[in-house]
Scaffold this motif. Structure first.
Motif, PDB file in Angstrom:
ATOM      1  N   SER A  75      47.152  31.123  56.115  1.00  0.00           N
ATOM      2  CA  SER A  75      47.531  31.503  54.751  1.00  0.00           C
ATOM      3  C   SER A  75      47.870  30.291  53.898  1.00  0.00           C
ATOM      4  O   SER A  75      48.559  29.357  54.342  1.00  0.00           O
ATOM      5  N   ASP A  76      47.389  30.339  52.643  1.00  0.00           N
ATOM      6  CA  ASP A  76      47.801  29.341  51.648  1.00  0.00           C
ATOM      7  C   ASP A  76      49.295  29.514  51.383  1.00  0.00           C
ATOM      8  O   ASP A  76      49.844  30.628  51.456  1.00  0.00           O
ATOM      9  N   LEU A  77      49.969  28.409  51.088  1.00  0.00           N
ATOM     10  CA  LEU A  77      51.407  28.467  50.856  1.00  0.00           C
ATOM     11  C   LEU A  77      51.731  29.014  49.469  1.00  0.00           C
ATOM     12  O   LEU A  77      52.561  29.921  49.310  1.00  0.00           O
ATOM     13  N   ARG A  78      51.046  28.505  48.444  1.00  0.00           N
ATOM     14  CA  ARG A  78      51.371  28.888  47.064  1.00  0.00           C
ATOM     15  C   ARG A  78      50.321  29.853  46.536  1.00  0.00           C
ATOM     16  O   ARG A  78      49.146  29.491  46.365  1.00  0.00           O
ATOM     17  N   MET A  79      50.739  31.103  46.263  1.00  0.00           N
ATOM     18  CA  MET A  79      49.870  32.131  45.697  1.00  0.00           C
ATOM     19  C   MET A  79      50.701  32.982  44.749  1.00  0.00           C
ATOM     20  O   MET A  79      51.921  33.122  44.954  1.00  0.00           O
ATOM     21  N   PRO A  80      50.096  33.565  43.713  1.00  0.00           N
ATOM     22  CA  PRO A  80      50.835  34.484  42.844  1.00  0.00           C
ATOM     23  C   PRO A  80      51.331  35.691  43.644  1.00  0.00           C
ATOM     24  O   PRO A  80      50.720  36.107  44.624  1.00  0.00           O
ATOM     25  N   GLY A  81      52.436  36.272  43.227  1.00  0.00           N
ATOM     26  CA  GLY A  81      52.971  37.439  43.927  1.00  0.00           C
ATOM     27  C   GLY A  81      53.566  37.041  45.261  1.00  0.00           C
ATOM     28  O   GLY A  81      54.384  36.116  45.353  1.00  0.00           O
ATOM     29  N   MET A  82      53.169  37.712  46.313  1.00  0.00           N
ATOM     30  CA  MET A  82      53.660  37.384  47.651  1.00  0.00           C
ATOM     31  C   MET A  82      53.013  36.082  48.112  1.00  0.00           C
ATOM     32  O   MET A  82      51.812  36.035  48.385  1.00  0.00           O
ATOM     33  N   ASP A  83      53.800  35.005  48.205  1.00  0.00           N
ATOM     34  CA  ASP A  83      53.228  33.721  48.609  1.00  0.00           C
ATOM     35  C   ASP A  83      53.210  33.597  50.131  1.00  0.00           C
ATOM     36  O   ASP A  83      53.570  34.530  50.859  1.00  0.00           O
ATOM     37  N   GLY A  84      52.781  32.427  50.610  1.00  0.00           N
ATOM     38  CA  GLY A  84      52.646  32.226  52.046  1.00  0.00           C
ATOM     39  C   GLY A  84      53.963  32.355  52.801  1.00  0.00           C
ATOM     40  O   GLY A  84      54.010  32.889  53.916  1.00  0.00           O
TER      41      GLY A  84
END
Length: 462
Positions: free
Chosen positions: A51-60
């Motif tokens: 999983s990517d660490l930084r994402m909109p909404g639920m992050d990593g």
């Protein structure tokens, strides 16, 4: 091969990583957000999440925390930019397997990390499956001619993934045969998990097989992985399959057909990547005729049936097997080794062993407990007052006599109904074993649950 979920909101990176892992023979799914990833995790079983660490909404990090709380057995690897290394280290403190920095410098490094994470999950499964067990097992035979075709058949089927049904009397070594098949198979590095269907009540057995989610029933305070899940990549041995209740038979049939299952209480759909071996001492075709066993399930299980002969039909195995079992009993008891004198060997050879290998092992262990010297004699095996005097093997039956008409000399009256004979046999066995129902069931060659049903039917427990 692992089942991997790649989570990243950047389509180019996500698709590039997924393709690289698919080329390495992994089964790969993709999600564009933490929320979409969790929806997939709830429906399917995954070995590794990347999983990517930084994402909109639920992050990593939020996804990792939810994984550790609800699916702690899934390995998680974090993808992070250079400036987020401190956060990635924090993710490892929370239980992430490792982290990779963007941009990815080496596909080899990515593939190696995924393989290591999948191997750690497989190792955890293996260790859980082998807790309290030993890989050492007695040989299948010591040269008995009756066992040669059995061994040959097991060797041939072991190299396939075909479902095996082992048929034989109680105590003939069906679990040992199942372990031998596992040890000769390409799954031998995976776990061997055994469940006895006669040992647990229906609800407990269902939870043992499939596992359960938190709150699935009273007392389910946390998620629990089932034995099928623990057996992933290995062999699952379903002993005493004839004792399964009809509702569980239907669930097992679905599992064998679809190779997927869910834990009790819902949760994700999980794959059953196991090799199936079942065993029974029951006459399953007769149970099918009586409506107590599903015919479709029988045909799913009996892809490759193997009949194990009773010990009385493989007399060449008795002495070497007795020596092995006696040495094992002495080691378990922490006492010096014992030898069998000629009188004891002669008694072992002529005994009928209606309880097969299990009865032989119990007899030798009991004698080892009571023996004073370093040699076992005939009198120490046939122990007065403990209910064991080995019955000699019956002579070959005489040719059947011509029927005698009622009223003529030699006629003892009309034959008794079969159920009366069965009732008398159960009553005599219960009396012999002083009401011990487990030993009674073993001696009669039936499951404990079946014995309970018959005791209730004939009113013997009142």
């Amino acid at each position: 091969m692992a089942h991997v979920l790649v989570v990243d909101d950047e389509p180019g990176i996500r698709e590039f990583v997924a393709e690289a892992l698919a080329d390495d023979d992994h089964e790969v799914a993709q999600a564009a957000s933490g929320e979409a990833a969790w929806a997939l995790l709830e429906r399917e079983g995954f070995d590794v999440v990347l999983s990517d660490l930084r994402m909109p909404g639920m992050d990593g990090m939020a996804l990792l925390r939810r994984l550790r709380e609800r699916q702690p057995d899934v390995e998680c690897i974090i993808l992070t930019a250079h400036g987020d290394v401190d956060t990635a280290v924090e993710a490892m403190r929370l239980g992430a397997f490792d982290y990779l920095q963007k941009p990815l410098g080496s596909l080899a490094e990515l593939r190696l990390l995924i393989r290591r994470a999948a191997e750690r999950r497989a190792l955890r499964n293996f260790q859980e499956a082998h807790q309290g067990s030993s890989d050492a097992a007695p040989e299948l035979t010591f040269g008995a001619p009756a066992m040669q075709p059995v061994v040959a058949a097991l060797r041939k089927v072991a190299v396939t993934d075909a479902t095996v049904l082992l048929i034989g009397e109680s105590g003939t070594g069906k679990e040992i045969a199942a372990r031998a098949v596992h040890g000769m198979s390409r799954r031998k590095a995976g776990p061997f998990v055994a469940v006895n269907c006669a040992a647990l009540a229906e609800q407990l057995l269902e939870s043992e097989l499939f596992g359960h989610e938190k709150g699935a029933f009273t007392g389910a305070h946390a998620r629990r992985r089932g034995r099928i899940e623990v057996a992933q990549g290995g062999t699952f041995f379903l002993d005493e399959v004839g004792e399964l209740a009809l509702p569980l038979q239907a669930k097992l049939l679905r599992l064998l057909q679809e190779r997927t299952f869910e834990r009790l209480g819902g949760g994700p759909t999980l794959r059953a990547d196991v090799r199936w071996i079942a065993a029974t001492n029951r006459d399953l075709p007769a149970m099918i005729a009586e409506g107590r066993f599903r015919e479709d399930l029988f045909h799913r299980l009996a892809v490759f049936p193997v009949v194990l002969p009773p010990l009385r039909d493989r007399r060449e195995d008795i002495e070497p097997l007795a020596e092995r079992l006696l040495a094992q009993a002495c080691a378990n008891l922490g006492r010096k080794p014992l030898k069998l004198d000629p009188s004891a060997r002669a008694l072992l050879r002529r005994a009928r062993w209606s309880g097969n290998v299990r009865e032989l092992a119990n007899t030798l262990e009991r004698a080892a407990i009571l023996a004073d010297g370093d040699t076992l004699h005939e009198g120490e095996l046939a122990i007065p007052g403990l209910g064991f005097t080995p019955a000699p093997v019956a002579a070959a039956p005489a040719p059947p006599a011509a029927p005698v008409a009622a009223g003529e000399p030699g006629h003892d009256g009309p034959p008794r109904p079969l159920q009366d004979l069965e009732r008398d046999a159960i009553e005599a066995a219960l009396r012999h074993f002083e009401g011990n129902r487990i030993r009674t069931a073993e001696a009669l060659g039936i499951g404990v649950r079946t014995l309970y049903d018959k005791i209730k039917r004939y009113g013997l427990g009142e």
